[in-house]
Structures are given as C-alpha cells and as structure tokens.
Scaffold this motif. Structure first.
Motif, mmCIF file in Angstrom:
data_model
loop_
_atom_site.group_PDB
_atom_site.id
_atom_site.type_symbol
_atom_site.label_atom_id
_atom_site.label_comp_id
_atom_site.label_asym_id
_atom_site.label_seq_id
_atom_site.Cartn_x
_atom_site.Cartn_y
_atom_site.Cartn_z
ATOM 1 N N LYS A 367 -34.119 64.444 4.441
ATOM 2 C CA LYS A 367 -33.450 65.362 5.192
ATOM 3 C C LYS A 367 -32.044 65.083 5.092
ATOM 4 N N LEU A 368 -31.397 66.453 5.411
ATOM 5 C CA LEU A 368 -29.924 66.302 5.259
ATOM 6 C C LEU A 368 -29.526 67.126 6.461
ATOM 7 N N ASN A 369 -28.426 66.700 7.052
ATOM 8 C CA ASN A 369 -27.676 67.370 8.364
ATOM 9 C C ASN A 369 -26.310 67.485 7.794
ATOM 10 N N ARG A 392 -11.244 71.729 4.871
ATOM 11 C CA ARG A 392 -12.488 71.586 5.715
ATOM 12 C C ARG A 392 -12.758 70.112 5.684
ATOM 13 N N VAL A 393 -13.298 69.788 7.047
ATOM 14 C CA VAL A 393 -13.978 68.309 7.301
ATOM 15 C C VAL A 393 -15.496 68.457 7.515
ATOM 16 N N ASP A 394 -16.040 67.761 6.497
ATOM 17 C CA ASP A 394 -17.679 67.778 6.992
ATOM 18 C C ASP A 394 -18.249 66.413 7.188
ATOM 19 N N ARG A 395 -19.036 66.380 8.120
ATOM 20 C CA ARG A 395 -19.905 65.175 8.443
ATOM 21 C C ARG A 395 -21.339 65.307 8.035
ATOM 22 N N GLN A 396 -21.762 64.575 7.178
ATOM 23 C CA GLN A 396 -23.264 64.584 6.771
ATOM 24 C C GLN A 396 -23.988 63.348 7.047
ATOM 25 N N GLU A 397 -25.352 63.484 7.563
ATOM 26 C CA GLU A 397 -26.407 62.484 7.847
ATOM 27 C C GLU A 397 -27.708 62.747 6.805
ATOM 28 N N PHE A 398 -27.880 61.652 6.179
ATOM 29 C CA PHE A 398 -29.009 61.727 5.123
ATOM 30 C C PHE A 398 -30.143 60.807 5.581
ATOM 31 N N ALA A 400 -33.329 59.305 4.173
ATOM 32 C CA ALA A 400 -34.215 58.975 2.844
ATOM 33 C C ALA A 400 -35.643 58.776 2.845
ATOM 34 N N ALA A 401 -36.488 59.032 2.001
ATOM 35 C CA ALA A 401 -37.870 59.005 1.960
ATOM 36 C C ALA A 401 -38.352 57.916 2.647
ATOM 37 N N ASP A 402 -37.651 56.809 2.474
ATOM 38 C CA ASP A 402 -38.151 55.495 2.990
ATOM 39 C C ASP A 402 -37.578 55.242 4.392
ATOM 40 N N GLY A 403 -37.115 56.348 4.933
ATOM 41 C CA GLY A 403 -36.480 56.152 6.419
ATOM 42 C C GLY A 403 -35.180 55.679 6.703
ATOM 43 N N THR A 404 -34.517 55.204 5.397
ATOM 44 C CA THR A 404 -33.169 54.477 5.451
ATOM 45 C C THR A 404 -32.081 55.787 5.750
ATOM 46 N N THR A 405 -31.008 55.537 6.547
ATOM 47 C CA THR A 405 -30.330 56.692 6.767
ATOM 48 C C THR A 405 -28.951 56.464 6.293
ATOM 49 N N PHE A 406 -28.151 57.262 5.727
ATOM 50 C CA PHE A 406 -26.792 57.319 5.440
ATOM 51 C C PHE A 406 -26.041 58.391 6.116
ATOM 52 N N ASP A 407 -24.592 58.092 6.436
ATOM 53 C CA ASP A 407 -23.759 58.877 7.162
ATOM 54 C C ASP A 407 -22.296 58.899 6.329
ATOM 55 N N ASP A 408 -21.752 59.949 6.329
ATOM 56 C CA ASP A 408 -20.400 59.856 5.629
ATOM 57 C C ASP A 408 -19.477 61.279 6.107
ATOM 58 N N THR A 409 -18.312 61.033 6.276
ATOM 59 C CA THR A 409 -17.443 62.209 6.296
ATOM 60 C C THR A 409 -16.314 62.505 5.638
ATOM 61 N N GLY A 410 -16.063 63.628 4.727
ATOM 62 C CA GLY A 410 -15.149 63.923 3.824
ATOM 63 C C GLY A 410 -14.487 65.228 4.121
ATOM 64 N N VAL A 411 -13.218 65.253 3.532
ATOM 65 C CA VAL A 411 -12.399 65.986 3.449
ATOM 66 C C VAL A 411 -12.155 67.073 2.301
ATOM 67 N N SER A 412 -12.006 68.263 2.136
ATOM 68 C CA SER A 412 -11.755 69.034 1.182
ATOM 69 C C SER A 412 -10.753 69.968 1.288
ATOM 70 N N VAL A 413 -9.670 70.043 0.453
ATOM 71 C CA VAL A 413 -8.780 70.740 0.279
ATOM 72 C C VAL A 413 -8.601 71.563 -0.881
ATOM 73 N N GLY A 437 -20.431 65.486 -0.481
ATOM 74 C CA GLY A 437 -21.315 64.848 0.327
ATOM 75 C C GLY A 437 -22.719 64.529 -0.428
ATOM 76 N N TYR A 438 -23.950 64.590 0.206
ATOM 77 C CA TYR A 438 -25.038 64.054 -0.352
ATOM 78 C C TYR A 438 -25.942 65.087 -0.879
ATOM 79 N N GLU A 439 -26.860 64.779 -1.824
ATOM 80 C CA GLU A 439 -27.826 65.862 -2.351
ATOM 81 C C GLU A 439 -29.147 65.530 -2.242
#
Length: 651
Positions: A367-369, A392-398, A400-413, A437-439
């Motif tokens: 899953k990816l939000n 733009r500023v993006d915040r993402q939460e990923f 994983a298939a094993d239940g692990t979660t990752f989150d990060d924030t990034g800026v694009s210009v 972000g994530y894929e």
C-alpha cells in the motif's frame, strides 16, 4: 523522515511565494493575453510538447503506437494492446506522472504487459513533459509526464445541435483486422452526455518476411460514459466511467514453479516451447470533476476525485493495481501571469497471487499513501523574458507486504525561463529536482517464489535539465535542446531474490530537435532525438523492466497536404539508426506510412480513408520493444505492409 534539499532547491522553492500582487481585488478579471512561457514553441524546447487534436486526426490511431507516429522522443513497443508500453527519451512511463483527463493512473501488474491499457478512439490530445514537469502536474513525476485528454460531448456538437453521433468501420489487410466504433452524444440546456463503444478484433499479423507473429491477435473492447452539467455561470460538474479490456490467446512459456506465464511482448523464448493461453488485461476508471470555467475575481477552483484499477491475468499469476486520487486547486490571476496552487492525494495498492504450489502459490499486498501541497507560477517578467517556477511538498507512507511501514517527506522544485534574443530567435532553459517517493512493487509477483524483503528500502529523486534555442519565421521553425535526466535510488519493482531494497540509478541524456515548414495547404516536420540511456552507469538492456530501453538515434517525419477541400494526403516515418552504445548491437530500420483521406462535399460528415503502413514491407522490431538483440529471446517483429480502409460518418 528525511528532507533532502540543495541550496539551489531552497532558492527556487522560495520564489514560488514571491509573485506580483493579485489584480482581481475588485472582482474584475484581467485579460493577460498569451504568456510566452506557455506558447507551444517555448514549451517544445522545454520538452513539453502537445500532440494536438489535428495531429491525432491525421494519424487516425487504432493503437497507442499509432498515436506517436512521426515522433522521435516518444516511442511505443509493439504487439497486441496488452503488451504495448510507452517510453519518453527511453524512460518507461511507470516513472512518469500519467493522467487521463487529469486523473492519476497506476501502472500495470506484470512486467510482460503494458502499463496503461488505453484505446485512442476518443483521444483529443496528449501533453508530453520530458523530464521537467510543473508542480501542478502531480506527484512522482521523476522523468516528466504524459497527460491524455479525451473528447467530451461538446467537442462533437455544433452550435444549437442537440443530438449526434459518430460511427466508424475499418478493416486491415495484414491481420484481417476489423475495427468498429459508435459514439452517441447530446445536450439539453446545460446537461450533456456521451456514450461510446469500440470493438477491435483480428487474426495474428505477419511481419515483413511474411512470417506469422504469434499471440498478436487483437481482441479489444472499450466503453466510455460521460455526463456533465454546466450552469449559465460556468460552474461545471462532470462524471466519466470507462472500461478497456484486452483478451485473446497469448504466447506463454513455463517459468518458475513449472507454471505458465504469458509473454505477449516476445514472439518466443529460446528453449521454452510456447503454449497459447487466454490472457486478460483490464482497466476500469471513474472520475468526478468540478471546475469553474467562467471565474469571477480570484476564485477559479478545480476539484477532482478519481478511482481506477488495472487487473491482469497472466495465467500462472494474477495481479491488481488500484488508485484512489484527488486534487483541489485554484488558479489566481497575477499582474503579469498566473499562480496555481492546491493539494492532492492518492491511495494506491498492489496485490497479487501465484497459481502454483508451495512458494509459487504466493499472495501479498503493498500500500502507498501520499499527500502533497503544490504551487506553480507562470509570468511575463518583461516583454522579452518569461518564467515558470514552482514547487511541491509530498508526504508518503508505504506499507510493505510483510507489514513493515516506511514514511518520508520530500520537496520538488522546478524553474524555466524563455528569453527572446531577437524577433526570430529565443533561448529556453529549465531545471527540476523531483522527489519520487516510493514505488509499489509488481503486483502479480509479490512474494512469488520467496518472501519479499525491504532492507535498504528508500525514496528516490531525479535531477533534470534542458537548454535549447528556437527559431521561428512563421512558415519555417526550428528548435533544438540538450537534455539530461538522472534518477537516483530507484527501488527494485521487480526484485531479484525478493530484494525490494536493491537500488538502481537511471539516466537519459542527449539531444532532440525539430524542423517544420507550414504552408497554406500543408506542412512537413522532421524530428530527431538522440538518447543515451544508462542503468547503473552501463548501457541499459532491452529487458530493463520498469526502467527504460536503449534508444540511440531516432528520426521521425510527418507531412500532410490538402489536394483540395475534400482530399488530403500525408504520411509519417520513423528511422532508427543502428545502436552500438555500450556494446549493444541493435539493427536499424526505416518504416514509411502513407494515407489519403477523402471527405466528399455531397456527403456531409462522411470520411473515407485508405492507409498503407510499413509501405516498404520492412522486417523489424521497434527500438523500444522488449528483448531485442538478446540471444535467449525471439524478439517481437512489427507488422509488415498493411493496407487499411476506414469509413466514418458523423450525423
């Protein structure tokens, strides 16, 4: 959480919030004229090209590959609709922001299939961003974007017309193809509607040597419903629903676990006998959009919500990608331009299952939000200098298939400038730093064979730059630009040994140019692109799935001439030179296509068209097709000479 910014990135981002004061304080809109940074010529040098409605009508596409005939920067792989992929300067569309009528699209579920199953029957235009995508184009635009726009009922209806339709029948000689479509549309007061259906069937086609190319039969169905209501004040609410499905017998070979996998992008695999199995690819989409087409004062909003899913049955595995997305934005009129700002989001999933036993009877889901804030300004600073810049500023939460979660924030210009040097010559340049972000991983193979692991899993970023000149005297125009796109830290979408945290770097650099003559009754255009595409500092291979393909030197030609008001002749060509970059040995080819279109004056709304594709009966595989030049793959050749006849009637 990490935010990675350079000093230049911070400077560019800061300028997004320094703009001329608003001039609509009194409630009166200001006529800004045409911003030079938004002109077609300026955008072409920046790599932001538009394939127009007229160009699409001239090409009369039956497949997505036909849409890009005559282009050199955008190429398509071949075969049936289920297999076709689109590449921009050699970078696969899964690394671009892809939208249909503004709605975000997810990628496909299996690496031997195309990413976006789409029928061009109602296609109106395509905006192509090569590397430098504006902030309001959406998130994850690592290498630019593809924005498809389809026709509404009002694109067909004439003033005062309440009901109409368009019917089309076409046949082609090579594969005994039969394509038929019917579109009905109407309006009453502020309400309008459109209903369209297309069916395309055929046998397997033959290549230039007369050899049958297995698994290439067409079996495509596409249905579209569009509803809209526009008030007298210009408030417009629209709804669209569509489904496109490709089925048919596709070549499959045994793979891991001894189960069959369709490979519609190959003609065969050496040493693995082919079995023909029924396969299916289906894209379903729903979109609701609200916009104000006649805004008063400062409030000019657009709000959109969309859901789409892409399902693929590859025999031995099954996969499903879903995407729920939305955007709310407003366009402010500035003293010398516009500022577009807003918020967008998406929630996407990838899930699949294996149909084998043991480790090959796998299943899993990722899953990816994402939530993003963006602003993009477009301004004329002087009579000679125009700019476009944003961030733009993006915040993402990923998850994983094993239940692990990752989150990060990034800026694009991003930033671009168009500078007039003389009355006929202009300089154009742009740069962008985009957070990717994530894929999501490949849906159909999640945990297939071995459980996926995520050590080292991280977010990606791209750096892109273009600089070029354009020359325009009216009838003659020319442009050329140097470009480079570099993407760092791409996670493995199709992981080896289940290692999703494996990282790769991808780059595409080179030159593209165009020379055009426009006369009173016709035009001619020559495009040229050289793209050197590398993966991890080596020439990219022809099966680098979810990354790209080796391009080299590509020429595209397109011309059209009106013999009379009723008759037009024209054609396209693509020439690929032999590519030996990095030890590759990809053969060159020349493909010519010609057509004649006749619209009899005595039969209003009627058009007859005859086309001859691959006029010279060349035997070749498209430069962007999978497996070209590999010893263990029988590459998929394109169709040999094909004569097609089409009759269409608008009523």
């Amino acid at each position: 959480m990490t935010i990675r910014l350079t000093g230049r990135s911070l400077l560019l981002l800061g300028t997004c919030f320094i703009a001329s004061p608003l001039t609509a304080q009194d409630g009166n809109a200001l006529d800004l004229g045409t911003l030079r940074i938004d002109t077609a010529a300026a955008q072409n040098v920046l790599g932001n090209d538009e394939i127009t409605e007229e160009e699409i009508e001239n090409r009369a596409p039956a497949t997505m590959g036909d849409v890009f005939k005559g282009e050199s920067t955008v190429t398509a792989s071949g075969g049936a609709a289920i297999a076709q992929k689109i590449f921009v300067n050699g970078i696969e569309e899964s690394l671009l922001s892809v939208t249909i009528d503004g709605a975000r699209q997810n990628k496909s579920a299996f690496h031997h299939s195309g990413n976006i199953l789409f029928d061009p029957a109602l296609l109106k235009s395509v905006e192509v961003s090569e590397g430098i995508a504006p902030a309001d184009a959406g998130p994850n635009a690592l290498a630019g974007g593809l924005a498809y726009t389809t026709k509404d009922a009002r694109d067909f209806l004439t003033a005062g017309q309440r009901f109409g339709g368009l019917a089309s029948l076409g046949s082609s000689s090579n594969e005994n193809g039969f394509r038929r479509s019917l579109t009905l549309f109407g309006q009453e007061g502020g309400f309008e509607w459109l209903l369209s259906g297309t069916r395309h069937t055929s046998d397997e086609y033959t290549d230039g040597d007369g050899a049958v190319v297995p698994g290439t039969e067409a079996d495509l169905s596409a249905y579209v419903l569009k509803l809209a209501y526009t008030t007298q004040g210009g408030k417009r609410l629209s709804f669209s629903a569509s489904q496109t499905e490709d089925t048919g017998l596709r070549a499959a070979q045994a793979g891991p676990g001894g189960i069959l996998f369709i490979r519609p992008d190959f003609a065969g695999v050496v040493g693995r006998p082919s079995t023909f199995v029924e396969a299916m690819s289906r894209r379903t989409s729903y979109t609701v959009t609200y916009t104000d087409e006649a805004p008063q004062g400062w409030f000019a909003p657009t709000v959109q919500f969309s859901y789409n899913e892409q399902e693929l049955d590859a025999s031995g595995v099954w996969g499903l990608n879903t995407s729920l997305s939305g955007v709310a934005k407003n366009e402010w009129q500035l003293r010398n331009g516009t500022l577009t700002a807003g918020v967008d989001f998406f929630h996407e999933t990838a899930e699949g299952e294996g149909r084998g036993t043991g480790a090959y009877g796998s299943n899993g889901k990722e899953k990816l939000n994402s939530v993003g804030l963006f602003a993009q300004a477009r301004q004329d600073l002087t009579n000679s200098i125009s700019v476009s810049y944003g961030g733009r500023v993006d915040r993402q939460e990923f998850t994983a298939a094993d239940g692990t979660t990752f989150d990060d924030t990034g800026v694009s210009v991003n930033g671009a400038v168009d500078m007039r040097l003389t009355d006929t010559l202009s300089l154009n340049a742009g740069v962008a730093s985009s957070w990717g972000g994530y894929e999501l991983g490949e849906a159909a193979l999640i945990n297939f064979g071995t459980p996926w692991t995520y050590a080292g899993f991280t977010s990606s970023r791209s750096q892109t730059a273009r600089i070029g000149l354009r020359y325009d005297t009216g009838r003659w125009s020319a442009s050329g630009a140097l470009f480079r796109s570099e993407i760092k830290d791409l996670n493995a979408v199709l992981p080896s040994g289940g290692d999703r945290g494996a990282l790769s770097d991808l780059s595409s650099q080179g030159f593209d140019g165009s020379l055009t003559y426009t006369g009173d009754r016709g035009y001619a255009r020559l495009n040229y692109t050289y793209a050197d595409v590398e993966l991890d500092d080596a020439a990219i291979g022809t099966t680098a799935y979810y990354y790209g393909r080796p391009m080299g030197h590509i020429f595209g030609l397109e011309a059209g001439y009106d013999l009379s008001k009723e008759m037009r002749i024209g054609g396209t060509a693509q020439i690929a030179l032999k590519n030996t970059d990095g030890g590759l040995d990809l053969p060159g080819y020349t493909v010519l296509n010609a057509y004649v279109s006749y619209r009899p004056a005595q039969l209003s709304g009627m058009e007859f068209r005859m086309a001859v594709d691959n006029l010279l009966d060349e035997t070749y595989a498209s430069r962007s097709s999978d497996g070209v030049g590999l010893g263990n793959v029988v590459a998929l050749n394109e169709p040999g000479r094909t004569i097609s006849l089409t009759a269409s009637m608008r009523f």
